[in-house]
Scaffold this motif. Structure first.
Motif, PDB file in Angstrom:
ATOM      1  N   LEU A 196      47.116  25.286  33.892  1.00 55.54           N
ATOM      2  CA  LEU A 196      47.123  24.196  34.865  1.00 55.54           C
ATOM      3  C   LEU A 196      46.298  24.478  36.116  1.00 55.54           C
ATOM      4  O   LEU A 196      46.117  23.586  36.942  1.00 55.54           O
ATOM      5  CB  LEU A 196      48.562  23.872  35.280  1.00 55.54           C
ATOM      6  CG  LEU A 196      49.518  23.462  34.162  1.00 55.54           C
ATOM      7  CD1 LEU A 196      50.880  23.090  34.742  1.00 55.54           C
ATOM      8  CD2 LEU A 196      48.956  22.329  33.333  1.00 55.54           C
ATOM      9  N   LEU A 197      45.812  25.700  36.258  1.00 52.25           N
ATOM     10  CA  LEU A 197      45.090  26.085  37.471  1.00 52.25           C
ATOM     11  C   LEU A 197      43.602  26.262  37.190  1.00 52.25           C
ATOM     12  O   LEU A 197      43.190  26.480  36.050  1.00 52.25           O
ATOM     13  CB  LEU A 197      45.655  27.390  38.030  1.00 52.25           C
ATOM     14  CG  LEU A 197      47.153  27.398  38.332  1.00 52.25           C
ATOM     15  CD1 LEU A 197      47.583  28.782  38.778  1.00 52.25           C
ATOM     16  CD2 LEU A 197      47.479  26.362  39.390  1.00 52.25           C
ATOM     17  N   LYS A 198      42.792  26.173  38.232  1.00 51.98           N
ATOM     18  CA  LYS A 198      41.362  26.429  38.098  1.00 51.98           C
ATOM     19  C   LYS A 198      41.149  27.897  37.746  1.00 51.98           C
ATOM     20  O   LYS A 198      41.814  28.782  38.290  1.00 51.98           O
ATOM     21  CB  LYS A 198      40.635  26.088  39.396  1.00 51.98           C
ATOM     22  CG  LYS A 198      39.120  26.227  39.296  1.00 51.98           C
ATOM     23  CD  LYS A 198      38.432  25.770  40.575  1.00 51.98           C
ATOM     24  CE  LYS A 198      36.928  25.915  40.458  1.00 51.98           C
ATOM     25  NZ  LYS A 198      36.218  25.449  41.665  1.00 51.98           N
ATOM     26  N   ALA A 199      40.226  28.140  36.846  1.00 50.96           N
ATOM     27  CA  ALA A 199      39.977  29.502  36.370  1.00 50.96           C
ATOM     28  C   ALA A 199      38.588  29.975  36.764  1.00 50.96           C
ATOM     29  O   ALA A 199      37.688  29.170  37.033  1.00 50.96           O
ATOM     30  CB  ALA A 199      40.117  29.553  34.859  1.00 50.96           C
ATOM     31  N   HIS A 200      38.411  31.286  36.781  1.00 52.25           N
ATOM     32  CA  HIS A 200      37.091  31.856  36.999  1.00 52.25           C
ATOM     33  C   HIS A 200      36.245  31.701  35.733  1.00 52.25           C
ATOM     34  O   HIS A 200      36.778  31.691  34.614  1.00 52.25           O
ATOM     35  CB  HIS A 200      37.198  33.339  37.344  1.00 52.25           C
ATOM     36  CG  HIS A 200      37.944  33.616  38.606  1.00 52.25           C
ATOM     37  ND1 HIS A 200      37.492  33.197  39.836  1.00 52.25           N
ATOM     38  CD2 HIS A 200      39.116  34.268  38.834  1.00 52.25           C
ATOM     39  CE1 HIS A 200      38.343  33.586  40.773  1.00 52.25           C
ATOM     40  NE2 HIS A 200      39.333  34.221  40.190  1.00 52.25           N
ATOM     41  N   PRO A 201      34.926  31.609  35.871  1.00 53.42           N
ATOM     42  CA  PRO A 201      34.076  31.471  34.680  1.00 53.42           C
ATOM     43  C   PRO A 201      34.269  32.601  33.672  1.00 53.42           C
ATOM     44  O   PRO A 201      34.227  32.368  32.462  1.00 53.42           O
ATOM     45  CB  PRO A 201      32.658  31.469  35.259  1.00 53.42           C
ATOM     46  CG  PRO A 201      32.805  31.015  36.667  1.00 53.42           C
ATOM     47  CD  PRO A 201      34.140  31.534  37.120  1.00 53.42           C
ATOM     48  N   TRP A 202      34.467  33.831  34.152  1.00 49.89           N
ATOM     49  CA  TRP A 202      34.594  34.953  33.235  1.00 49.89           C
ATOM     50  C   TRP A 202      35.893  34.915  32.424  1.00 49.89           C
ATOM     51  O   TRP A 202      36.002  35.595  31.414  1.00 49.89           O
ATOM     52  CB  TRP A 202      34.475  36.276  33.978  1.00 49.89           C
ATOM     53  CG  TRP A 202      35.358  36.395  35.191  1.00 49.89           C
ATOM     54  CD1 TRP A 202      36.697  36.694  35.211  1.00 49.89           C
ATOM     55  CD2 TRP A 202      34.974  36.223  36.563  1.00 49.89           C
ATOM     56  NE1 TRP A 202      37.169  36.718  36.498  1.00 49.89           N
ATOM     57  CE2 TRP A 202      36.134  36.428  37.353  1.00 49.89           C
ATOM     58  CE3 TRP A 202      33.769  35.920  37.198  1.00 49.89           C
ATOM     59  CZ2 TRP A 202      36.126  36.334  38.739  1.00 49.89           C
ATOM     60  CZ3 TRP A 202      33.766  35.823  38.582  1.00 49.89           C
ATOM     61  CH2 TRP A 202      34.923  36.029  39.336  1.00 49.89           C
ATOM     62  N   ASP A 203      36.860  34.131  32.863  1.00 46.21           N
ATOM     63  CA  ASP A 203      38.102  33.994  32.099  1.00 46.21           C
ATOM     64  C   ASP A 203      38.015  32.932  31.012  1.00 46.21           C
ATOM     65  O   ASP A 203      38.927  32.840  30.172  1.00 46.21           O
ATOM     66  CB  ASP A 203      39.265  33.627  33.036  1.00 46.21           C
ATOM     67  CG  ASP A 203      39.678  34.761  33.943  1.00 46.21           C
ATOM     68  OD1 ASP A 203      39.600  35.922  33.508  1.00 46.21           O
ATOM     69  OD2 ASP A 203      40.083  34.486  35.094  1.00 46.21           O
TER      70      ASP A 203
END
Length: 250
Positions: A196-203
């Motif tokens: 539900l949360l914004k993620a980092h590109p590497w994730d």
């Protein structure tokens, strides 16, 4: 190159796995970083820049940038996705490398040496250990296996997610590695992954590419096409996608 670089970083991480390491924390008490993370990222970056010295690097550790920019060719790197698992000796973590050209992912490699699993994807199709990877064909939410992903948070978003989906899905599995969770959707071990949360590109970037090349569907929480700037992620086999979107908390 994505495969070669991911393997290089994974080999170094595996050499140090379950050895005595200095462990530091970043943003929270369980947001770990170790010398293995830093060393594996250096190994990946060295391998990439030998052949592509002018490409941008977006990586979790060190002095690398944390965002993608329009129009550029960039390599998105997570040297150890699932560092908490890594630190605790749990063999579910991945070295992740993706190549992005002007916002479009063109190659991805997720390598999990302790389990002996590799996922690759170019522009056509995805593979797991050299065999074609395809998403599952489960078409009932009540029969689905769903992996919540991304970090816990202090606003209880993760608890709200579990409260919403647990009564309507078949079962829930949390693996502690976003790239592993997404990879497991790509080859049908899981039917969906959701955060539900914004993620980092590497994730996310490599795993999203794997799922899409394996025939799955990835959107934001409103059902719009997912991008690295999206708030939240819903990645499924496509069959249960709309039903899972409807089940999510507001």
């Amino acid at each position: 190159m994505a495969v070669e670089a991911a393997r290089a970083g994974a080999d170094l991480a595996m050499e140090l796995f379950r050895t005595t390491l200095d462990v530091e924390t970043k943003e929270s008490a369980t947001d770990y970083v170790t010398e293995a993370d830093r060393g594996a990222q250096r190994r990946v970056v060295e391998r990439v820049t030998e052949q592509y010295p002018d490409d941008a690097i977006v990586g979790e550790e060190g002095d690398q940038r944390s965002t993608l920019r329009p129009g550029e060719t960039a390599w998105v790197i997570d040297p150890i996705d699932g560092t908490t698992n890594y630190v605790r000796g749990i063999p579910v973590w991945m070295t992740s490398v993706a190549a992005v050209e002007d916002g479009e992912t063109v190659a991805a490699a997720n390598v999990c040496p302790p389990l002996g699993i590799e996922y690759h994807a170019g522009t056509h199709g995805a593979t797991c250990d050299g065999e074609a990877a395809t998403v599952s064909d489960v078409d009932e939410l009540a029969s689905s296996l769903v992996g919540p992903t991304l970090r816990y948070d202090r606003e209880c978003t993760y608890a709200a997610l579990l409260d919403a989906i647990s009564p309507v899905v078949g079962d829930v599995r949390r693996f502690g590695s976003a790239q592993a969770t997404l990879s497991f959707v790509a080859d049908g071990r899981l039917d969906a992954a959701v955060g539900l949360l914004k993620a980092h590109p590497w994730d996310t970037v490599a795993g999203v590419h794997l799922i899409e090349r394996a025939g799955g569907r990835v959107t934001d929480l409103d059902g719009e096409p997912w991008t690295p700037d999206s708030e939240g992620i819903v990645a499924t086999n496509g069959e249960i996608h709309d039903a899972l979107l409807d089940a999510l908390p507001e």
